[in-house]
Enzyme design. Structure first.
Site, PDB file in Angstrom:
ATOM      1  N   ASN A  24      40.238  44.247  45.111  1.00 59.78           N
ATOM      2  CA  ASN A  24      39.990  42.990  44.391  1.00 59.78           C
ATOM      3  C   ASN A  24      38.885  43.113  43.357  1.00 59.78           C
ATOM      4  O   ASN A  24      38.514  42.124  42.724  1.00 59.78           O
ATOM      5  CB  ASN A  24      39.707  41.871  45.387  1.00 59.78           C
ATOM      6  CG  ASN A  24      40.960  41.543  46.187  1.00 59.78           C
ATOM      7  OD1 ASN A  24      42.054  42.002  45.844  1.00 59.78           O
ATOM      8  ND2 ASN A  24      40.810  40.798  47.257  1.00 59.78           N
ATOM      9  N   CYS A 116      51.448  37.357  47.796  1.00 65.24           N
ATOM     10  CA  CYS A 116      51.696  37.147  49.225  1.00 65.24           C
ATOM     11  C   CYS A 116      51.997  35.677  49.524  1.00 65.24           C
ATOM     12  O   CYS A 116      51.504  34.782  48.860  1.00 65.24           O
ATOM     13  CB  CYS A 116      50.440  37.533  50.013  1.00 65.24           C
ATOM     14  SG  CYS A 116      50.318  39.303  50.251  1.00 65.24           S
ATOM     15  N   ARG A 121      49.061  28.883  45.779  1.00 63.24           N
ATOM     16  CA  ARG A 121      48.387  29.793  44.856  1.00 63.24           C
ATOM     17  C   ARG A 121      48.756  29.531  43.388  1.00 63.24           C
ATOM     18  O   ARG A 121      49.231  30.401  42.686  1.00 63.24           O
ATOM     19  CB  ARG A 121      48.662  31.238  45.256  1.00 63.24           C
ATOM     20  CG  ARG A 121      48.400  31.453  46.752  1.00 63.24           C
ATOM     21  CD  ARG A 121      48.455  32.883  47.140  1.00 63.24           C
ATOM     22  NE  ARG A 121      47.260  33.567  46.623  1.00 63.24           N
ATOM     23  CZ  ARG A 121      47.126  34.900  46.658  1.00 63.24           C
ATOM     24  NH1 ARG A 121      48.072  35.638  47.135  1.00 63.24           N
ATOM     25  NH2 ARG A 121      46.025  35.455  46.194  1.00 63.24           N
ATOM     26  N   ASP A 306      40.277  36.581  53.690  1.00 65.73           N
ATOM     27  CA  ASP A 306      41.085  37.780  53.916  1.00 65.73           C
ATOM     28  C   ASP A 306      40.756  38.433  55.249  1.00 65.73           C
ATOM     29  O   ASP A 306      41.569  39.169  55.801  1.00 65.73           O
ATOM     30  CB  ASP A 306      40.817  38.815  52.810  1.00 65.73           C
ATOM     31  CG  ASP A 306      41.125  38.249  51.447  1.00 65.73           C
ATOM     32  OD1 ASP A 306      40.579  38.761  50.462  1.00 65.73           O
ATOM     33  OD2 ASP A 306      41.896  37.285  51.377  1.00 65.73           O
ATOM     34  N   ARG A 398      50.014  47.269  49.693  1.00 67.12           N
ATOM     35  CA  ARG A 398      49.452  46.577  48.528  1.00 67.12           C
ATOM     36  C   ARG A 398      47.939  46.669  48.523  1.00 67.12           C
ATOM     37  O   ARG A 398      47.303  46.644  47.481  1.00 67.12           O
ATOM     38  CB  ARG A 398      49.835  45.093  48.534  1.00 67.12           C
ATOM     39  CG  ARG A 398      51.311  44.831  48.554  1.00 67.12           C
ATOM     40  CD  ARG A 398      51.586  43.379  48.412  1.00 67.12           C
ATOM     41  NE  ARG A 398      51.036  42.890  47.142  1.00 67.12           N
ATOM     42  CZ  ARG A 398      51.476  41.792  46.534  1.00 67.12           C
ATOM     43  NH1 ARG A 398      52.433  41.087  47.075  1.00 67.12           N
ATOM     44  NH2 ARG A 398      50.944  41.406  45.405  1.00 67.12           N
TER      45      ARG A 398
HETATM   46  C1  EPZ Z   1      41.400  36.317  45.290  1.00 65.32           C
HETATM   47  O1  EPZ Z   1      42.618  35.652  45.107  1.00 65.32           O
HETATM   48  C2  EPZ Z   1      41.747  37.577  46.035  1.00 65.32           C
HETATM   49  N1  EPZ Z   1      42.668  38.385  45.218  1.00 65.32           N
HETATM   50  C3  EPZ Z   1      42.398  37.204  47.366  1.00 65.32           C
HETATM   51  O2  EPZ Z   1      42.660  38.400  48.066  1.00 65.32           O
HETATM   52  C4  EPZ Z   1      41.427  36.356  48.167  1.00 65.32           C
HETATM   53  O3  EPZ Z   1      42.063  35.951  49.355  1.00 65.32           O
HETATM   54  C5  EPZ Z   1      41.041  35.117  47.347  1.00 65.32           C
HETATM   55  O4  EPZ Z   1      40.494  35.541  46.074  1.00 65.32           O
HETATM   56  C6  EPZ Z   1      40.021  34.250  48.047  1.00 65.32           C
HETATM   57  O5  EPZ Z   1      38.856  35.002  48.298  1.00 65.32           O
HETATM   58  C7  EPZ Z   1      42.150  39.103  44.197  1.00 65.32           C
HETATM   59  O6  EPZ Z   1      40.963  39.080  43.949  1.00 65.32           O
HETATM   60  C8  EPZ Z   1      43.130  39.924  43.418  1.00 65.32           C
HETATM   61  P1  EPZ Z   1      41.428  31.954  44.467  1.00 65.32           P
HETATM   62  P2  EPZ Z   1      42.689  34.407  44.078  1.00 65.32           P
HETATM   63  O7  EPZ Z   1      41.771  31.724  43.034  1.00 65.32           O
HETATM   64  O8  EPZ Z   1      41.751  34.644  42.951  1.00 65.32           O
HETATM   65  C9  EPZ Z   1      43.343  27.597  44.598  1.00 65.32           C
HETATM   66  C10 EPZ Z   1      43.953  39.843  49.330  1.00 65.32           C
HETATM   67  O9  EPZ Z   1      44.322  39.701  50.491  1.00 65.32           O
HETATM   68  N2  EPZ Z   1      43.603  27.757  43.154  1.00 65.32           N
HETATM   69  O10 EPZ Z   1      40.007  32.100  44.860  1.00 65.32           O
HETATM   70  O11 EPZ Z   1      44.108  34.181  43.778  1.00 65.32           O
HETATM   71  C11 EPZ Z   1      44.260  28.483  45.401  1.00 65.32           C
HETATM   72  O12 EPZ Z   1      45.467  27.828  45.663  1.00 65.32           O
HETATM   73  C12 EPZ Z   1      44.022  38.694  48.355  1.00 65.32           C
HETATM   74  O13 EPZ Z   1      43.423  40.865  48.878  1.00 65.32           O
HETATM   75  C13 EPZ Z   1      44.209  26.714  42.453  1.00 65.32           C
HETATM   76  O14 EPZ Z   1      44.540  25.670  43.014  1.00 65.32           O
HETATM   77  O15 EPZ Z   1      42.154  33.240  44.987  1.00 65.32           O
HETATM   78  C14 EPZ Z   1      43.503  28.726  46.668  1.00 65.32           C
HETATM   79  O16 EPZ Z   1      43.764  27.681  47.572  1.00 65.32           O
HETATM   80  C15 EPZ Z   1      44.795  37.560  48.981  1.00 65.32           C
HETATM   81  N3  EPZ Z   1      44.456  26.865  41.119  1.00 65.32           N
HETATM   82  C16 EPZ Z   1      42.058  28.650  46.235  1.00 65.32           C
HETATM   83  O17 EPZ Z   1      42.035  28.080  44.923  1.00 65.32           O
HETATM   84  C17 EPZ Z   1      44.092  28.013  40.451  1.00 65.32           C
HETATM   85  O18 EPZ Z   1      44.333  28.105  39.218  1.00 65.32           O
HETATM   86  C18 EPZ Z   1      41.376  29.998  46.167  1.00 65.32           C
HETATM   87  O19 EPZ Z   1      42.142  30.818  45.312  1.00 65.32           O
HETATM   88  C19 EPZ Z   1      43.470  29.054  41.186  1.00 65.32           C
HETATM   89  C20 EPZ Z   1      43.231  28.897  42.525  1.00 65.32           C
END
Ligand code: EPZ
Length: 415
Positions: A24, A116, A121, A306, A398
């Protein structure tokens, strides 16, 4: 490592294992390399399918992206604005390429990303941030077309909620935007700090990464550099939970314990021995474990979402309850079905996984449904008596280049 994995459980783990670079962190760094006018080298990158997907995206837009040993070399400006549909839809992190491609080309054609099945998301926060910086977003079916013919301009933004990806999008867009960008409500994950460090070393002017207010002075010309991404705190968490599940004595090297201290604290509280060094931790488990009670995930420095399935896997047969509520994603515990197949008393109620504990685990045939859930099934299988067959290991690939090999080197019997 696609397909099936077979684990002969009940064997303790002993030895030292080196933590690889963080998936990440590598994924956003590969996206950010598009902004750089010179070649970018990322050192010691694990061979993950998500990394290969990012290289495919870079090549599809006209960059050169090649492995050189364990390093990746990215060079050349992007020339095409259309991202490849297959990789874009398969991997959620593809959204991170939108801002840099938009900044360099004035237009990007992407798609709503997949990833996933741990929750909806959406990427609406990424898109609204770019719109506030002068971009226009239009959707044609699954395709998204984002344009900024007049370039991006700095803006004062406030994210509706903590989002790692949306924060990274703003960091990259802010480097290219004319003027000052201030981001309120930024996520504080270490991978964001790693991206900011990378961009600043390329010539960026970013302050406040790691706090909830980040300021980016743009535009800045970013030159290329050679950079070693930070270690993978979730992989380190996986190894710590594996030691707790299998019993034994494992030193996890190359990752500061401060990057995953909630996990180490939970394992120590459950009865493991935990010794913390500056860039390593040793986790030992001999006797029975105690349940951890109520746990809640959250943004950094809280318990990482995670890591939730991994901690659960380590405590399935602990004496006493463990309840883990994931406040980030709504469907994080797809692995509960596999835990039950191994004999655990595991139930999902809403966003909470409820473990009764106290049940000895036995081998079973189980299926991974997402990346960390799949890794959690492996962790649970290490502590189960007998053989466990895990289908769906392409999910595990992945995020782990060689989970099976890493655990086998510590004494696990995995095929
Ligand atoms: C990052 O995902 C990580 N992936 C995820 O790791 C990790 O679980 C997650 O952050 C939380 O720590 C990478 O960094 C590539 P978010 P990301 O945007 O950025 C909502 C793994 O297992 N949201 O922080 O996609 C979303 O629905 C992966 O390695 C919106 O609503 O996570 C979620 O409920 C899985 N609209 C929350 O925010 C948006 O435009 C957190 O998502 C963006 C997010």
């Amino acid at each position: 490592m696609g397909g099936t994995m077979t684990v002969e459980g009940g064997r303790p783990l002993y030895g030292t294992v080196e933590v690889p670079a963080a998936k990440n962190s590598v994924l956003p760094l590969l996206a950010a390399s598009v902004l750089c006018s010179g070649p970018v080298r990322l050192e010691q990158v694990p061979r993950l399918s998500d990394v290969e997907d990012c290289l495919a995206i870079l090549r599809a837009v006209g960059c050169t992206a090649v492995w050189e040993g364990e390093d990746i070399q990215v060079s050349g400006p992007p020339v095409w604005c259309r991202m490849p549909l297959e990789e874009t839809e398969r991997m959620r992190a593809s959204v991170l390429f939108a801002a840099p491609l938009l900044a360099r080309l004035g237009r990007v054609e992407t798609a709503l990303p997949g990833g996933c099945r741990i929750g909806a998301r959406p990427v609406d926060w990424h898109l609204s941030a770019l719109e506030q910086m002068g971009a226009k977003v239009s959707q044609a079916g699954q395709r998204l077309v984002i344009t900024a013919p007049a370039g991006l301009r700095g803006a004062e933004l406030c994210l509706p909620g903590p989002s790692v990806g949306a924060t990274e999008t703003v960091l990259m867009a802010g480097c290219a935007a004319r003027g000052l960008t201030i981001l309120h409500g930024a996520a504080k994950e270490p991978e964001i700090v790693d991206l900011a460090d990378f961009l600043n070393r390329c010539g960026g002017k970013i302050d406040g990464a790691g706090t909830d207010e980040i300021r980016i002075e743009g535009p800045c010309v970013l030159h290329g550099i050679s950079y070693r991404p930070m270690p993978d705190r979730i992989c380190a968490s996986t190894l710590a939970c594996a030691a707790a599940s299998a019993r034994g004595w494992v030193t996890i090297a190359g990752c500061s314990p401060s990057l995953y201290s909630p996990v180490l604290d939970i394992l120590e509280g459950a009865g493991c021995t935990v010794m913390r060094g500056t860039s390593s931790a040793t986790v030992g488990r001999m006797g029975a474990l105690r349940g951890a009670g109520h746990l809640v995930t959250g943004g950094y420095p809280g318990l990482a979402t995670d890591a939730a399935p991994l901690v659960a896997a380590a405590l399935l047969s602990a004496e006493g309850k463990t309840w883990i509520q994931d406040r980030v994603f709504e469907a994080r515990f797809g692995c509960a079905e596999g835990f039950r197949a191994m004999g655990a008393a595991a139930a999902v109620r809403g966003r909470t996984l409820e473990l009764e504990g106290g049940c000895p685990l036995h081998g079973a045939d189980v299926t991974a449904r997402d990346l960390r859930g799949g890794a959690a099934l492996v962790v649970a299988a290490l502590g189960a008596a007998g053989r466990t067959r895990i289908e769906g290991c392409e999910y595990i690939a992945r995020g782990y280049a060689s989970l099976g090999e890493m655990l086998s080197a510590l004494g696990a019997r995995i095929v």
